[in-house]
Write an enzyme that holds these catalytic residues in place. Structure first.
Site, PDB file in Angstrom:
ATOM      1  N   HIS A 228      -1.775   9.524  -7.249  1.00 31.89           N
ATOM      2  CA  HIS A 228      -1.936  10.990  -7.180  1.00 31.89           C
ATOM      3  C   HIS A 228      -0.602  11.706  -7.272  1.00 31.89           C
ATOM      4  O   HIS A 228       0.402  11.263  -6.720  1.00 31.89           O
ATOM      5  CB  HIS A 228      -2.734  11.409  -5.939  1.00 31.89           C
ATOM      6  CG  HIS A 228      -2.092  11.138  -4.620  1.00 31.89           C
ATOM      7  ND1 HIS A 228      -1.266  12.050  -3.994  1.00 31.89           N
ATOM      8  CD2 HIS A 228      -2.171  10.078  -3.769  1.00 31.89           C
ATOM      9  CE1 HIS A 228      -0.861  11.567  -2.821  1.00 31.89           C
ATOM     10  NE2 HIS A 228      -1.391  10.366  -2.669  1.00 31.89           N
ATOM     11  N   ASP A 240       4.480   9.027  -1.150  1.00 31.16           N
ATOM     12  CA  ASP A 240       3.075   9.439  -1.062  1.00 31.16           C
ATOM     13  C   ASP A 240       2.874  10.708  -1.888  1.00 31.16           C
ATOM     14  O   ASP A 240       2.852  11.797  -1.341  1.00 31.16           O
ATOM     15  CB  ASP A 240       2.710   9.670   0.408  1.00 31.16           C
ATOM     16  CG  ASP A 240       1.220   9.816   0.631  1.00 31.16           C
ATOM     17  OD1 ASP A 240       0.433   9.618  -0.311  1.00 31.16           O
ATOM     18  OD2 ASP A 240       0.823  10.148   1.759  1.00 31.16           O
ATOM     19  N   GLU A 274      -5.374  14.831  -4.141  1.00 27.79           N
ATOM     20  CA  GLU A 274      -5.835  13.681  -3.364  1.00 27.79           C
ATOM     21  C   GLU A 274      -5.697  13.950  -1.873  1.00 27.79           C
ATOM     22  O   GLU A 274      -6.575  13.598  -1.080  1.00 27.79           O
ATOM     23  CB  GLU A 274      -5.041  12.432  -3.759  1.00 27.79           C
ATOM     24  CG  GLU A 274      -5.540  11.129  -3.147  1.00 27.79           C
ATOM     25  CD  GLU A 274      -4.904  10.784  -1.802  1.00 27.79           C
ATOM     26  OE1 GLU A 274      -5.313   9.775  -1.215  1.00 27.79           O
ATOM     27  OE2 GLU A 274      -4.007  11.512  -1.332  1.00 27.79           O
TER      28      GLU A 274
END
Length: 306
Positions: A228, A240, A274
């Protein structure tokens, strides 16, 4: 690839769902794909939540004055303008919450100080804590940051309000402050906090990005690799999930550079939104439901903090 990845992270930083910086980052990846010799790149529009964090603060009023660092979970609701001032009850687990009379919880700020076991288990307090406490009359929740260690550091992420529950503000606190309030409660002290959290929530249009290297024998069959492109607002979105997104993007790009044509189509998907709840993935599933049988393999690389 690492230099391109580092440049991307440094240039765009945090890429929250629905933000203009996320859309700029998507445009960048489209252009980067084309400049690397692969022009089979398309996007699919997705309606996504755009939660914007405002000011957040908490103060311990009793038994002594202390500033408490907090970090709201998306998409938490705001407090009233004057904030919420209420007594605190520190609770270790959902089982403990279930065994406490509603009259004891009602009107209080519930502090969940569940010890970290694993991300997959402990994150339930972040995701579900506000709804479970609200059902018993709590006015807000504070969650011990979901991490195995702390240097007075905070952890954010998404939480989900169940249907037909009163939406209450919810945020992370540090391990240190959770431990402090646990000790004070064990000593019989009355703990009173004032919490102020302000934010906004709207809907925006974003895009899933699809990068295809068409298969030479079975072009309708797909092997999907993905990551993502969005991130939370308080970090850089490097692990992340900038790293996972970039290595997934690079699969069809490097195969094309090496003139290695797979039997099936390799599709890299850069998911949007996401973080607020797999919004891009669910939109893709809905749009491609009649083609699921053509997918031979699918994976997502999402390093996060596990």
């Amino acid at each position: 690839m690492y230099n391109e990845y580092a440049k991307f992270i440094d240039e765009f930083g945090a890429r929250p769902s629905g933000s203009q910086v996320l859309e700029n980052a998507i445009d960048y990846m489209i252009n980067l794909t084309i400049s690397n010799g692969l022009d089979s790149v398309t996007t699919e529009a997705v309606r996504v939540p755009h939660w914007v964090r405002g000011s957040e603060a908490a103060i311990m009023i009793q038994p002594r004055f202390k500033s408490i660092s907090i970090l709201g979970f998306g998409p938490s609701v705001s407090t009233p303008a004057e904030g919420i001032t209420a007594e605190v009850i520190v609770i270790r687990s959902f089982n403990e919450l279930n065994n406490i009379d509603e009259d004891i919880i009602k009107g209080k700020i519930v502090v969940f100080d569940a010890p970290y076991s694993s991300y997959g288990e402990t994150v339930a307090y972040r995701v579900e804590g506000a709804s479970k406490a609200s059902k018993k009359g709590a006015v807000a929740t504070l969650i011990r940051s979901v991490t195995p260690f702390s240097l007075y550091t905070l952890h954010t992420g998404s939480q989900v309000y169940e249907k037909d529950v009163t939406k209450i503000p919810t945020a992370a606190i540090t391990h240190e402050d959770a431990d402090l309030m646990r000790r004070l409660q064990d000593l019989g002290e009355t703990i009173v906090l004032n919490i102020r959290m302000f934010n906004s929530l709207s809907l925006k249009t974003s895009r899933n990005t699809l990068v295809d290297l068409i298969g030479r024998e079975n072009p309708d069959k797909q092997v999907i690799v993905s990551g993502h492109i969005d991130s939370w607002d308080v970090g850089q979105g490097a692990m992340d999930d900038g790293g996972g997104m970039f290595i997934s993007w690079y699969v069809p790009v490097i195969l094309n550079k090496l003139n290695l044509r797979p039997r099936r189509t390799i599709r890299a998907i850069l998911w949007t939104a996401e973080e607020p709840g797999l919004v891009g993935a669910f939109a893709y599933l809905k749009r491609h439901m009649n083609k699921l049988s053509d997918i031979n393999f699918i994976m997502e690389s999402d390093e996060a903090n596990r």
